[in-house]
Design a protein around this motif. Structure first.
Motif, PDB file in Angstrom:
ATOM      1  N   ASN A  81     -12.709   5.596  43.224  1.00 32.73           N
ATOM      2  CA  ASN A  81     -13.844   5.670  42.306  1.00 32.73           C
ATOM      3  C   ASN A  81     -15.017   4.933  42.957  1.00 32.73           C
ATOM      4  O   ASN A  81     -15.160   3.729  42.835  1.00 32.73           O
ATOM      5  CB  ASN A  81     -13.474   5.033  40.961  1.00 32.73           C
ATOM      6  CG  ASN A  81     -14.555   5.246  39.916  1.00 32.73           C
ATOM      7  OD1 ASN A  81     -15.507   5.995  40.140  1.00 32.73           O
ATOM      8  ND2 ASN A  81     -14.399   4.606  38.774  1.00 32.73           N
ATOM      9  N   VAL A  82     -15.853   5.671  43.643  1.00 35.42           N
ATOM     10  CA  VAL A  82     -16.904   5.070  44.453  1.00 35.42           C
ATOM     11  C   VAL A  82     -18.052   4.543  43.595  1.00 35.42           C
ATOM     12  O   VAL A  82     -18.619   3.490  43.872  1.00 35.42           O
ATOM     13  CB  VAL A  82     -17.438   6.094  45.477  1.00 35.42           C
ATOM     14  CG1 VAL A  82     -18.566   5.481  46.319  1.00 35.42           C
ATOM     15  CG2 VAL A  82     -16.314   6.574  46.382  1.00 35.42           C
ATOM     16  N   PHE A  83     -18.387   5.241  42.538  1.00 42.09           N
ATOM     17  CA  PHE A  83     -19.552   4.869  41.732  1.00 42.09           C
ATOM     18  C   PHE A  83     -19.187   4.916  40.249  1.00 42.09           C
ATOM     19  O   PHE A  83     -18.655   5.929  39.771  1.00 42.09           O
ATOM     20  CB  PHE A  83     -20.713   5.817  42.030  1.00 42.09           C
ATOM     21  CG  PHE A  83     -21.989   5.449  41.315  1.00 42.09           C
ATOM     22  CD1 PHE A  83     -22.696   4.309  41.677  1.00 42.09           C
ATOM     23  CD2 PHE A  83     -22.477   6.239  40.288  1.00 42.09           C
ATOM     24  CE1 PHE A  83     -23.869   3.967  41.021  1.00 42.09           C
ATOM     25  CE2 PHE A  83     -23.643   5.903  39.632  1.00 42.09           C
ATOM     26  CZ  PHE A  83     -24.353   4.768  40.004  1.00 42.09           C
ATOM     27  N   LYS A 135      -9.982  -5.134  41.746  1.00 42.78           N
ATOM     28  CA  LYS A 135      -9.010  -4.218  42.344  1.00 42.78           C
ATOM     29  C   LYS A 135      -9.179  -2.788  41.832  1.00 42.78           C
ATOM     30  O   LYS A 135      -8.663  -1.845  42.446  1.00 42.78           O
ATOM     31  CB  LYS A 135      -7.581  -4.679  42.040  1.00 42.78           C
ATOM     32  CG  LYS A 135      -7.236  -6.080  42.540  1.00 42.78           C
ATOM     33  CD  LYS A 135      -7.274  -6.194  44.032  1.00 42.78           C
ATOM     34  CE  LYS A 135      -6.855  -7.589  44.493  1.00 42.78           C
ATOM     35  NZ  LYS A 135      -6.977  -7.747  45.954  1.00 42.78           N
ATOM     36  N   GLN A 136      -9.879  -2.632  40.714  1.00 46.36           N
ATOM     37  CA  GLN A 136     -10.053  -1.293  40.152  1.00 46.36           C
ATOM     38  C   GLN A 136     -10.882  -0.392  41.065  1.00 46.36           C
ATOM     39  O   GLN A 136     -10.767   0.832  41.010  1.00 46.36           O
ATOM     40  CB  GLN A 136     -10.711  -1.388  38.775  1.00 46.36           C
ATOM     41  CG  GLN A 136      -9.787  -1.948  37.698  1.00 46.36           C
ATOM     42  CD  GLN A 136     -10.500  -2.134  36.368  1.00 46.36           C
ATOM     43  OE1 GLN A 136     -11.728  -2.102  36.296  1.00 46.36           O
ATOM     44  NE2 GLN A 136      -9.728  -2.321  35.318  1.00 46.36           N
ATOM     45  N   MET A 137     -11.744  -0.964  41.885  1.00 43.67           N
ATOM     46  CA  MET A 137     -12.610  -0.184  42.766  1.00 43.67           C
ATOM     47  C   MET A 137     -11.975   0.088  44.125  1.00 43.67           C
ATOM     48  O   MET A 137     -12.574   0.767  44.971  1.00 43.67           O
ATOM     49  CB  MET A 137     -13.941  -0.921  42.971  1.00 43.67           C
ATOM     50  CG  MET A 137     -14.714  -1.165  41.679  1.00 43.67           C
ATOM     51  SD  MET A 137     -15.217   0.361  40.867  1.00 43.67           S
ATOM     52  CE  MET A 137     -16.433   0.986  42.026  1.00 43.67           C
ATOM     53  N   VAL A 138     -10.771  -0.430  44.357  1.00 39.13           N
ATOM     54  CA  VAL A 138     -10.101  -0.243  45.653  1.00 39.13           C
ATOM     55  C   VAL A 138      -9.490   1.158  45.714  1.00 39.13           C
ATOM     56  O   VAL A 138      -8.945   1.647  44.723  1.00 39.13           O
ATOM     57  CB  VAL A 138      -9.008  -1.322  45.839  1.00 39.13           C
ATOM     58  CG1 VAL A 138      -8.209  -1.066  47.107  1.00 39.13           C
ATOM     59  CG2 VAL A 138      -9.641  -2.696  45.877  1.00 39.13           C
ATOM     60  N   SER A 191     -20.372  -0.398  35.947  1.00 37.53           N
ATOM     61  CA  SER A 191     -19.508  -0.876  34.858  1.00 37.53           C
ATOM     62  C   SER A 191     -18.623  -2.030  35.319  1.00 37.53           C
ATOM     63  O   SER A 191     -18.415  -3.010  34.595  1.00 37.53           O
ATOM     64  CB  SER A 191     -18.634   0.274  34.339  1.00 37.53           C
ATOM     65  OG  SER A 191     -19.432   1.274  33.763  1.00 37.53           O
ATOM     66  N   ASN A 192     -18.095  -1.909  36.549  1.00 40.75           N
ATOM     67  CA  ASN A 192     -17.235  -2.959  37.091  1.00 40.75           C
ATOM     68  C   ASN A 192     -17.982  -4.278  37.202  1.00 40.75           C
ATOM     69  O   ASN A 192     -17.490  -5.345  36.821  1.00 40.75           O
ATOM     70  CB  ASN A 192     -16.709  -2.517  38.461  1.00 40.75           C
ATOM     71  CG  ASN A 192     -15.623  -3.416  38.995  1.00 40.75           C
ATOM     72  OD1 ASN A 192     -15.899  -4.501  39.498  1.00 40.75           O
ATOM     73  ND2 ASN A 192     -14.372  -2.987  38.875  1.00 40.75           N
TER      74      ASN A 192
END
Length: 416
Positions: free
Chosen positions: A301-303, A262-265, A307-308
């Protein structure tokens, strides 16, 4: 059993433990209820509730206030002669209040709350595991007291037998059929029995104090411990709380993976800012003015240099580690169970031979009693045979208690 049940109900309703009988099951129930570590479950729940509220608050409107005063070496100027536009002051002031509201976060908060809920279950299950491991310690104390209890019964029987022989010997001395002072040998043995009673009582005090500390109840040394009955089923599967803990840890890893995903959403929020300062939003107006702005903000946060992805890979390794721990745990438990099964068979063979030995000892002692009455043997010879029988009966009781202890530990090892 009815009497025991009554006393246990009395314990729960009155909070007292002034009872005559105590069972092993009651000890287990009391340690689950009264051991100090149990309080941690409630504390963990309270802590989790606070942490969950902190996470939930992130979805509520957020208000921030900012004030600043600055002095600049240069300011914006309009290089048009006669324009009438004054230069800005080099000292500038601004106060703002911003109200922001999270509109969309891709389920990040819900995932965080779910992970926090599972973390609580993991912590509480760990408490249960720690308390469960105390049950073997309870077994050791319980059956040690039970063995002393059985030894006391045997000593009483030996004492009564000695008292009976002393009367007969005194009568024989009086009539001259038995040598004088033969009764003194028996009376000396009676004193030794009193010493053994004292030793038993002191040991019981120590063991009862330790058991009382574990179960959180004051026990009298006069409490009678009941002989438990076990119906062992070797075929039953292992049902230990540790296995539930391992599964909860897997669930916790899955929940943390959801948080990471969910951090990249993209996250969308709305905001409104009101302020007062010099200058205001109009940079050419050199005066204190109030102002406001409203809008929406998208953060994505696209890139992140993978790390994710690496965090999720690390969590998968943690899951493999847990699976390996489960494998090792099951292996060790099965080894322990197998050892306990062999131990039970060994003790059962000892018990069979104990009965045979005792039967022979009783026949020998019966002959010795008759010989003592007739003055054929001395009191010392009789005591030797009596002591031999007592020791063999003690061995039988010890083996019986050891067998019960192994069965109790077997059930705890298996999680039944």
């Amino acid at each position: 059993m009815k009497k025991t049940s009554f006393y246990f109900v009395l314990l729960i309703t009155s909070g007292l433990f002034a009872q005559d009988h105590l069972s092993l099951t009651q000890c287990y129930q009391l340690v689950d209820k009264s051991y100090p570590l149990v309080k941690q479950k409630e504390l963990l729940e309270t802590q989790n509730k606070i942490d969950s509220e902190i996470i939930t608050n992130k979805s509520l409107p957020q208000l921030s206030i900012e004030a600043q005063a600055t002095y600049q070496s240069e300011v914006t100027e309009v290089p048009i002669p006669g324009s009438g536009i004054e230069s800005l002051n080099k000292d500038q002031y601004r106060t703002t209040a911003t109200l922001s509201q999270l509109i969309y976060n891709g389920g990040f908060i819900d995932a965080s709350l779910e992970a926090k809920s599972i973390a609580l279950k993991v912590q509480q299950k760990q408490v249960e595991v720690n308390i469960y491991q105390l049950k073997k310690q309870i077994n050791q104390l319980y059956f040690s007291i039970l063995l002393l209890q059985e030894k006391k019964y045997l000593l009483n029987a030996k004492k009564e037998q000695l008292l009976s022989r002393i009367k007969e010997v005194k009568s024989g001395i009086e009539y001259g059929t038995i040598l004088p002072a033969s009764d003194k040998v028996l009376e000396a043995e009676l004193i030794k029995i009193k010493q053994q009673f004292t030793d038993i009582e002191f040991n019981k005090i120590s063991l009862f104090e330790s058991l009382s500390s574990l179960i959180g109840q004051d026990l009298e040394t006069t409490s009678v411990l009941e002989n438990p009955e076990f119906n062992l089923n070797i075929e039953n599967t292992i049902s230990r709380p540790e296995l539930e803990l391992f599964q909860l840890k897997r669930d916790e890893i899955d929940a943390n993976q959801q948080i990471i995903s969910k951090q990249m959403v993209p996250k969308l929020s709305g905001f409104a800012t009101g302020g007062y300062g010099n200058p205001g939003l109009n940079m050419l107006d050199n005066a204190f003015k109030s102002f406001y702005t409203v809008g929406v903000k998208l953060n994505w946060n696209v890139f992140d240099w993978n790390s994710n992805k690496k965090e999720r890979e690390s969590l998968l390794i943690n899951k493999d580690i847990i699976n390996n721990e489960v494998e090792i745990f099951n292996l060790n438990i099965n080894i322990e169970l197998r050892q306990q099964e062999f131990e039970m068979k060994k003790i059962e063979s000892f018990i069979t031979s104990d009965y045979e030995i005792i039967e022979l000892r009783k026949q020998i002692l019966q002959t010795a009693e008759s010989q003592l009455k007739n003055g054929v043997i001395t009191s010392s010879a009789y005591i030797t045979q009596l002591t031999n029988l007592f020791e063999d009966e003690t061995n039988l009781k010890t083996h019986n208690i050891q067998l019960l202890l192994v069965k109790a530990n077997y059930n705890i090892t298996k999680g039944l």
